[in-house]
Design a protein around this motif. Structure first.
Motif, short mmCIF file in Angstrom:
data_model
loop_
_atom_site.label_atom_id
_atom_site.label_comp_id
_atom_site.label_asym_id
_atom_site.label_seq_id
_atom_site.Cartn_x
_atom_site.Cartn_y
_atom_site.Cartn_z
N VAL A 1 3.62 4.08 -9.50
CA VAL A 1 2.68 5.17 -9.25
C VAL A 1 1.32 4.83 -9.85
O VAL A 1 0.28 5.00 -9.21
CB VAL A 1 3.21 6.51 -9.82
CG1 VAL A 1 2.13 7.58 -9.82
CG2 VAL A 1 4.41 6.97 -9.02
N LEU B 1 -0.32 2.22 -7.65
CA LEU B 1 -0.83 2.80 -6.41
C LEU B 1 -2.12 3.58 -6.63
O LEU B 1 -3.06 3.49 -5.84
CB LEU B 1 0.22 3.69 -5.77
CG LEU B 1 1.38 2.97 -5.08
CD1 LEU B 1 2.46 3.97 -4.70
CD2 LEU B 1 0.89 2.22 -3.86
N LEU C 1 -3.61 6.63 1.51
CA LEU C 1 -2.16 6.56 1.68
C LEU C 1 -1.62 7.95 1.98
O LEU C 1 -2.15 8.96 1.52
CB LEU C 1 -1.51 6.05 0.39
CG LEU C 1 -1.87 4.64 -0.05
CD1 LEU C 1 -1.27 4.35 -1.41
CD2 LEU C 1 -1.40 3.62 0.96
N ASP C 2 -0.54 7.99 2.74
CA ASP C 2 0.14 9.24 3.02
C ASP C 2 1.00 9.57 1.80
O ASP C 2 2.00 8.90 1.52
CB ASP C 2 1.00 9.11 4.28
CG ASP C 2 1.67 10.40 4.67
OD1 ASP C 2 1.37 11.45 4.07
OD2 ASP C 2 2.50 10.36 5.61
N THR C 3 0.61 10.59 1.06
CA THR C 3 1.26 10.92 -0.20
C THR C 3 2.75 11.22 -0.02
O THR C 3 3.58 10.77 -0.81
CB THR C 3 0.58 12.13 -0.85
OG1 THR C 3 -0.81 11.87 -0.94
CG2 THR C 3 1.12 12.41 -2.22
N VAL D 1 4.67 7.95 0.50
CA VAL D 1 4.73 7.16 -0.73
C VAL D 1 5.76 7.75 -1.69
O VAL D 1 6.59 7.03 -2.24
CB VAL D 1 3.34 7.08 -1.40
CG1 VAL D 1 3.43 6.49 -2.79
CG2 VAL D 1 2.38 6.27 -0.53
N LEU E 1 9.26 6.05 -2.99
CA LEU E 1 9.55 5.89 -4.41
C LEU E 1 10.87 6.55 -4.80
O LEU E 1 11.66 5.98 -5.56
CB LEU E 1 8.42 6.46 -5.26
CG LEU E 1 7.17 5.60 -5.37
CD1 LEU E 1 6.06 6.37 -6.07
CD2 LEU E 1 7.46 4.31 -6.12
#
Length: 61
Positions: free
Chosen positions: A15, A18, A29-31, A34, A38
């Motif tokens: 995290v 990123l 980024l598409d949260t 992501v 994760l």
């Protein structure tokens, strides 16, 4: 060391990495994706680590 500690440490490092990449490069980024990736990765690592720990305990006399 416990598997959970290692896995959550890796999640936090990912995290942080990123966030650093997003801030330095401006990449969007598409949260949700992501976080989903994760969580799936962390869950898989916890399951595999737990299985390896159980199998390792059974092999030692």
């Amino acid at each position: 060391m416990r598997v959970g500690t290692i896995v959550w440490g890796l999640v936090l490092a990912a995290v942080g990495g990123l966030i650093l990449v997003v801030q330095l490069t401006g990449v969007r980024l598409d949260t949700a994706m992501v976080l989903l990736g994760l969580l799936i990765g962390a869950g898989a690592a916890l399951v595999i680590g737990g299985l390896l720990a159980v199998l390792g305990h059974r092999r030692t006399p």
